[in-house]
Scaffold this active site. Structure first.
Site, PDB file in Angstrom:
ATOM      1  N   LYS A  13       0.836  -1.205   0.000  1.00  0.00           N
ATOM      2  CA  LYS A  13       0.000   0.000   0.000  1.00  0.00           C
ATOM      3  C   LYS A  13       0.876   1.263   0.000  1.00  0.00           C
ATOM      4  O   LYS A  13       0.624   2.192  -0.749  1.00  0.00           O
ATOM      5  CB  LYS A  13      -0.910   0.036   1.248  1.00  0.00           C
ATOM      6  CG  LYS A  13      -1.822  -1.177   1.391  1.00  0.00           C
ATOM      7  CD  LYS A  13      -2.768  -1.037   2.583  1.00  0.00           C
ATOM      8  CE  LYS A  13      -2.095  -1.047   3.946  1.00  0.00           C
ATOM      9  NZ  LYS A  13      -1.468  -2.335   4.317  1.00  0.00           N
ATOM     10  N   ARG A  88      -8.840   0.917   9.599  1.00  0.00           N
ATOM     11  CA  ARG A  88      -8.546  -0.498   9.855  1.00  0.00           C
ATOM     12  C   ARG A  88      -9.659  -1.184  10.633  1.00  0.00           C
ATOM     13  O   ARG A  88      -9.554  -2.378  10.906  1.00  0.00           O
ATOM     14  CB  ARG A  88      -7.262  -0.611  10.663  1.00  0.00           C
ATOM     15  CG  ARG A  88      -6.006  -0.891   9.816  1.00  0.00           C
ATOM     16  CD  ARG A  88      -4.838  -0.786  10.762  1.00  0.00           C
ATOM     17  NE  ARG A  88      -3.682  -1.535  10.440  1.00  0.00           N
ATOM     18  CZ  ARG A  88      -2.579  -1.041   9.888  1.00  0.00           C
ATOM     19  NH1 ARG A  88      -2.536   0.206   9.483  1.00  0.00           N
ATOM     20  NH2 ARG A  88      -1.522  -1.801   9.724  1.00  0.00           N
ATOM     21  N   ARG A 127      13.204  -9.904   2.425  1.00  0.00           N
ATOM     22  CA  ARG A 127      13.623  -8.513   2.624  1.00  0.00           C
ATOM     23  C   ARG A 127      14.589  -8.419   3.812  1.00  0.00           C
ATOM     24  O   ARG A 127      15.603  -7.731   3.750  1.00  0.00           O
ATOM     25  CB  ARG A 127      12.380  -7.660   2.885  1.00  0.00           C
ATOM     26  CG  ARG A 127      12.555  -6.221   2.505  1.00  0.00           C
ATOM     27  CD  ARG A 127      11.227  -5.483   2.457  1.00  0.00           C
ATOM     28  NE  ARG A 127      10.584  -5.388   3.748  1.00  0.00           N
ATOM     29  CZ  ARG A 127       9.292  -5.591   3.952  1.00  0.00           C
ATOM     30  NH1 ARG A 127       8.512  -5.956   2.958  1.00  0.00           N
ATOM     31  NH2 ARG A 127       8.767  -5.461   5.146  1.00  0.00           N
ATOM     32  N   ARG A 136      12.006  -2.749  10.908  1.00  0.00           N
ATOM     33  CA  ARG A 136      11.252  -2.042  11.937  1.00  0.00           C
ATOM     34  C   ARG A 136      11.050  -2.978  13.118  1.00  0.00           C
ATOM     35  O   ARG A 136      11.183  -4.191  12.979  1.00  0.00           O
ATOM     36  CB  ARG A 136       9.843  -1.718  11.391  1.00  0.00           C
ATOM     37  CG  ARG A 136       9.795  -0.531  10.512  1.00  0.00           C
ATOM     38  CD  ARG A 136       8.531  -0.424   9.681  1.00  0.00           C
ATOM     39  NE  ARG A 136       7.309  -0.986  10.216  1.00  0.00           N
ATOM     40  CZ  ARG A 136       6.166  -1.021   9.531  1.00  0.00           C
ATOM     41  NH1 ARG A 136       6.115  -0.519   8.309  1.00  0.00           N
ATOM     42  NH2 ARG A 136       5.092  -1.543  10.057  1.00  0.00           N
ATOM     43  N   ARG A 147      -0.001  -9.618  12.886  1.00  0.00           N
ATOM     44  CA  ARG A 147      -0.659  -8.495  12.208  1.00  0.00           C
ATOM     45  C   ARG A 147      -1.619  -9.003  11.133  1.00  0.00           C
ATOM     46  O   ARG A 147      -2.649  -8.394  10.867  1.00  0.00           O
ATOM     47  CB  ARG A 147       0.397  -7.544  11.627  1.00  0.00           C
ATOM     48  CG  ARG A 147       1.194  -6.828  12.733  1.00  0.00           C
ATOM     49  CD  ARG A 147       2.473  -6.222  12.217  1.00  0.00           C
ATOM     50  NE  ARG A 147       2.236  -5.051  11.414  1.00  0.00           N
ATOM     51  CZ  ARG A 147       2.973  -4.679  10.373  1.00  0.00           C
ATOM     52  NH1 ARG A 147       4.022  -5.407  10.011  1.00  0.00           N
ATOM     53  NH2 ARG A 147       2.698  -3.599   9.719  1.00  0.00           N
TER      54      ARG A 147
HETATM   55  P1  AMP Z   1       1.387   0.066   9.287  1.00  0.00           P
HETATM   56  O1  AMP Z   1       2.686   0.732   8.975  1.00  0.00           O
HETATM   57  O2  AMP Z   1       0.224   0.688   8.565  1.00  0.00           O
HETATM   58  O3  AMP Z   1       1.425  -1.415   9.108  1.00  0.00           O
HETATM   59  O4  AMP Z   1       1.105   0.324  10.838  1.00  0.00           O
HETATM   60  C1  AMP Z   1       2.013  -0.113  11.839  1.00  0.00           C
HETATM   61  C2  AMP Z   1       1.275  -0.262  13.153  1.00  0.00           C
HETATM   62  O5  AMP Z   1       0.713   0.988  13.562  1.00  0.00           O
HETATM   63  C3  AMP Z   1       0.093  -1.219  13.132  1.00  0.00           C
HETATM   64  O6  AMP Z   1       0.489  -2.574  13.308  1.00  0.00           O
HETATM   65  C4  AMP Z   1      -0.732  -0.705  14.304  1.00  0.00           C
HETATM   66  O7  AMP Z   1      -0.171  -1.067  15.548  1.00  0.00           O
HETATM   67  C5  AMP Z   1      -0.558   0.802  14.162  1.00  0.00           C
HETATM   68  N1  AMP Z   1      -1.580   1.382  13.251  1.00  0.00           N
HETATM   69  C6  AMP Z   1      -1.371   1.982  12.052  1.00  0.00           C
HETATM   70  N2  AMP Z   1      -2.527   2.395  11.510  1.00  0.00           N
HETATM   71  C7  AMP Z   1      -3.503   2.036  12.381  1.00  0.00           C
HETATM   72  C8  AMP Z   1      -4.916   2.162  12.370  1.00  0.00           C
HETATM   73  N3  AMP Z   1      -5.562   2.746  11.335  1.00  0.00           N
HETATM   74  N4  AMP Z   1      -5.599   1.675  13.438  1.00  0.00           N
HETATM   75  C9  AMP Z   1      -4.969   1.111  14.488  1.00  0.00           C
HETATM   76  N5  AMP Z   1      -3.636   0.935  14.546  1.00  0.00           N
HETATM   77  C10 AMP Z   1      -2.901   1.395  13.499  1.00  0.00           C
END
Ligand code: AMP
Length: 195
Positions: A13, A88, A127, A136, A147
């Site tokens: 994404k 989400r 990766r 990360r 996740r």
């Molecule tokens: P991402 O980089 O989008 O995968 O986000 C990394 C982490 O941030 C996720 O695993 C969640 O812990 C938190 N996070 C990011 N976006 C959201 C969201 N819209 N709702 C809840 N937690 C989020």
């Protein structure tokens, strides 16, 4: 125009949002990036969210909804946004609809990057093998699996929510990056001509 790029962690994404934002004149809004910036800056919010993020859980809806509400009022969001990693949960999606309609705007399309879970874990393993220092805190196969579970439980139900609104489009997220971008452009072209 406002778009949502939708899909599980690792689906690409963020990569697609970065490719498309300049050509569409939209800004990428990644709640994950914003939360990581808060963690790195050591803010109260960052301190509250770090452990939740590290274990692969979702931070509370009101936290991300608050971040997005504030961000949408910045001038660079005037032409619209590409939402990446938000919403989400169904509660977040409803809050987003309300925020946008309050700003005389709406989501035009939700583009799902369809991928295979096992392939996601495989992609991540290669990766990490290629660049071991760059991971990360939540970038390891175990947390990714967590996740993915969270995605299927809390986030995938949004597909029905947006299908019900007639806004859901799916593209093959397993294709090479440039082909995925072309497929997204194709969807956007179809929306424009049918508008
Ligand atoms: P991402 O980089 O989008 O995968 O986000 C990394 C982490 O941030 C996720 O695993 C969640 O812990 C938190 N996070 C990011 N976006 C959201 C969201 N819209 N709702 C809840 N937690 C989020």
């Amino acid at each position: 125009m406002n778009l949502i790029l939708f899909g599980p962690p690792g689906a690409g994404k963020g990569t697609q949002a970065k490719i498309l934002q300049d050509e569409l004149g939209l800004v990428q809004l990644s709640t994950g990036d914003m939360l990581r910036a808060a963690v790195a800056a050591g803010t109260e919010l960052g301190k509250r969210c770090k452990a939740i993020m590290d274990r692969g859980d979702l931070v509370p809806d009101e936290v991300v909804v608050g971040i997005i509400a504030e961000r949408l009022d910045k001038p660079d969001c005037k032409k619209g946004a590409i939402f990446d990693g938000f919403p989400r949960t169904v509660a977040q999606a409803k809050a987003l609809d309300a925020m946008l309609s309050g700003r005389k705007s709406r989501i035009e399309a939700v583009i799902e990057l369809k991928v295979d879970d096992d392939a996601m874990v495989g992609r991540m393993e290669s990766r990490i093998a290629a660049n071991p220092g760059a991971a990360r805190a939540d970038d390891n196969p175990e947390t990714l699996r967590k996740r993915l579970v969270v995605y299927h439980l809390n986030t995938a139900p949004l597909l029905d929510f947006y299908r019900g609104q007639g806004k859901l489009f799916s593209v093959d997220g397993m294709a090479p990056i440039a082909e995925v971008s072309d497929a997204v452009r194709g969807v956007l072209g179809r929306i424009k001509t049918s508008a």
